[in-house]
Write a protein that holds these residues in place. Structure first.
Motif, mmCIF file in Angstrom:
data_model
loop_
_atom_site.group_PDB
_atom_site.id
_atom_site.type_symbol
_atom_site.label_atom_id
_atom_site.label_comp_id
_atom_site.label_asym_id
_atom_site.label_seq_id
_atom_site.Cartn_x
_atom_site.Cartn_y
_atom_site.Cartn_z
ATOM 1 N N THR A 84 -1.802 8.092 -15.026
ATOM 2 C CA THR A 84 -1.993 7.201 -13.892
ATOM 3 C C THR A 84 -0.973 7.510 -12.810
ATOM 4 O O THR A 84 0.225 7.576 -13.087
ATOM 5 C CB THR A 84 -1.864 5.725 -14.318
ATOM 6 N N LEU A 85 -1.473 7.717 -11.597
ATOM 7 C CA LEU A 85 -0.622 7.899 -10.426
ATOM 8 C C LEU A 85 -0.850 6.702 -9.517
ATOM 9 O O LEU A 85 -1.993 6.281 -9.314
ATOM 10 C CB LEU A 85 -0.986 9.187 -9.684
ATOM 11 N N THR A 86 0.219 6.164 -8.960
ATOM 12 C CA THR A 86 0.117 4.997 -8.094
ATOM 13 C C THR A 86 0.688 5.324 -6.728
ATOM 14 O O THR A 86 1.871 5.625 -6.604
ATOM 15 C CB THR A 86 0.860 3.791 -8.718
ATOM 16 N N SER A 103 -3.399 13.437 -2.869
ATOM 17 C CA SER A 103 -3.012 12.506 -1.820
ATOM 18 C C SER A 103 -4.153 11.499 -1.673
ATOM 19 O O SER A 103 -5.320 11.892 -1.657
ATOM 20 C CB SER A 103 -2.795 13.260 -0.502
ATOM 21 N N HIS A 104 -3.804 10.230 -1.592
ATOM 22 C CA HIS A 104 -4.822 9.181 -1.474
ATOM 23 C C HIS A 104 -4.354 8.180 -0.419
ATOM 24 O O HIS A 104 -3.639 7.231 -0.711
ATOM 25 C CB HIS A 104 -5.021 8.491 -2.819
ATOM 26 N N GLY A 105 -4.793 8.404 0.818
ATOM 27 C CA GLY A 105 -4.347 7.577 1.927
ATOM 28 C C GLY A 105 -5.331 6.523 2.374
ATOM 29 O O GLY A 105 -5.077 5.831 3.363
ATOM 30 N N ALA A 106 -6.460 6.376 1.671
ATOM 31 C CA ALA A 106 -7.484 5.422 2.107
ATOM 32 C C ALA A 106 -6.909 4.010 2.221
ATOM 33 O O ALA A 106 -6.271 3.507 1.291
ATOM 34 C CB ALA A 106 -8.665 5.428 1.150
ATOM 35 N N LEU A 107 -7.102 3.416 3.372
ATOM 36 C CA LEU A 107 -6.677 2.069 3.744
ATOM 37 C C LEU A 107 -5.161 1.921 3.891
ATOM 38 O O LEU A 107 -4.683 0.910 4.395
ATOM 39 C CB LEU A 107 -7.216 1.005 2.783
ATOM 40 N N ARG A 108 -4.400 2.917 3.498
ATOM 41 C CA ARG A 108 -2.949 2.843 3.628
ATOM 42 C C ARG A 108 -2.522 3.041 5.075
ATOM 43 O O ARG A 108 -1.429 2.627 5.456
ATOM 44 C CB ARG A 108 -2.291 3.862 2.696
ATOM 45 N N ASP A 109 -3.380 3.666 5.890
ATOM 46 C CA ASP A 109 -3.082 3.789 7.314
ATOM 47 C C ASP A 109 -3.271 2.451 8.026
ATOM 48 O O ASP A 109 -2.693 2.209 9.075
ATOM 49 C CB ASP A 109 -3.929 4.885 7.964
ATOM 50 N N LEU A 110 -4.056 1.575 7.443
ATOM 51 C CA LEU A 110 -4.303 0.253 8.011
ATOM 52 C C LEU A 110 -3.331 -0.782 7.453
ATOM 53 O O LEU A 110 -2.792 -1.602 8.187
ATOM 54 C CB LEU A 110 -5.745 -0.171 7.714
ATOM 55 N N TRP A 111 -3.142 -0.758 6.136
ATOM 56 C CA TRP A 111 -2.282 -1.723 5.462
ATOM 57 C C TRP A 111 -1.192 -0.984 4.689
ATOM 58 O O TRP A 111 -1.467 -0.399 3.624
ATOM 59 C CB TRP A 111 -3.087 -2.566 4.476
ATOM 60 N N PRO A 112 0.035 -1.014 5.156
ATOM 61 C CA PRO A 112 1.120 -0.341 4.430
ATOM 62 C C PRO A 112 1.302 -0.850 2.994
ATOM 63 O O PRO A 112 1.785 -0.122 2.144
ATOM 64 C CB PRO A 112 2.362 -0.652 5.279
ATOM 65 N N ALA A 113 0.878 -2.081 2.726
ATOM 66 C CA ALA A 113 1.012 -2.629 1.372
ATOM 67 C C ALA A 113 -0.124 -2.202 0.442
ATOM 68 O O ALA A 113 -0.100 -2.525 -0.749
ATOM 69 C CB ALA A 113 1.077 -4.153 1.428
ATOM 70 N N GLN A 114 -1.115 -1.470 0.962
ATOM 71 C CA GLN A 114 -2.236 -1.005 0.139
ATOM 72 C C GLN A 114 -1.714 -0.151 -1.013
ATOM 73 O O GLN A 114 -0.874 0.727 -0.826
ATOM 74 C CB GLN A 114 -3.206 -0.179 0.988
ATOM 75 N N VAL A 115 -2.230 -0.403 -2.204
ATOM 76 C CA VAL A 115 -1.880 0.372 -3.392
ATOM 77 C C VAL A 115 -3.147 1.054 -3.895
ATOM 78 O O VAL A 115 -4.155 0.395 -4.130
ATOM 79 C CB VAL A 115 -1.288 -0.528 -4.501
ATOM 80 N N ASN A 116 -3.084 2.377 -4.033
ATOM 81 C CA ASN A 116 -4.206 3.148 -4.563
ATOM 82 C C ASN A 116 -3.783 3.753 -5.891
ATOM 83 O O ASN A 116 -2.900 4.604 -5.937
ATOM 84 C CB ASN A 116 -4.631 4.245 -3.582
#
Length: 171
Positions: A154-156, A129-142
């Protein structure tokens, strides 16, 4: 010539504006057989990270409103700790793998955060699970690249993704 130049300049300005709005990070999960560790390296654009800390942490008691990720060690530590908590690994059987923070650094236009853990016995794959910055910006892609176990996987993480998994090739 003028008719061609105006649309070209307009396209360049639009591209520059949309590039600024791109919220993306790249993480490498490396199985290092030499150290017997899984080494995790998160790379964030410095501009995005600095913008994020001003939103995520500035309202904390005792914090100033201007986040300075470049020269403020406390802000760097706070952001690195945030990333550490937002990235999680598990085995395919849902056994939590507790990553140890290793450090962080500024490198040009990037802010790096490092973690590691001993490679678990008989790992056939990983859930993460990689939620960094996704709680701030829903469009964030990790994007996460998993290396050292056959072909790079590769996992996106985008949209509603919370947990993704990859299986390793049998040797």
């Amino acid at each position: 010539m003028r008719k061609l130049l105006l649309p070209l300049i307009s396209l360049m300005l639009t591209s520059a504006a949309s590039a600024h709005q791109l919220k993306a990070a790249v993480t490498t999960v490396l199985f290092n057989d030499r150290t017997n560790n899984i080494e995790v390296m998160h790379r964030f654009y410095l501009h995005d990270a600095e913008h994020a800390v001003s939103h995520l942490f500035a309202k904390s008691p005792g914090r100033h409103n201007h986040a300075d990720l470049i020269s403020d060690k406390e802000t760097q530590n706070t952001f690195a700790n945030y990333v550490d908590k937002q990235f999680k690994l598990e085995t395919l059987s849902n056994k939590k793998l507790t990553l140890k923070p290793v450090g962080h650094q500024l490198d040009g236009q990037f802010f790096w955060v490092y973690q590691e853990i001993t490679i678990p016995d008989s790992a056939k794959g990983l859930r993460m699970s990689h939620g960094a910055l996704r709680d701030l910006w829903p469009a964030q892609v990790n994007m996460v690249n998993v290396e050292g176990k056959g072909k790079v996987k590769t996992l996106t993480f985008s949209g509603e993704d919370t947990w993704l998994q990859t299986q390793f090739e049998a040797k």
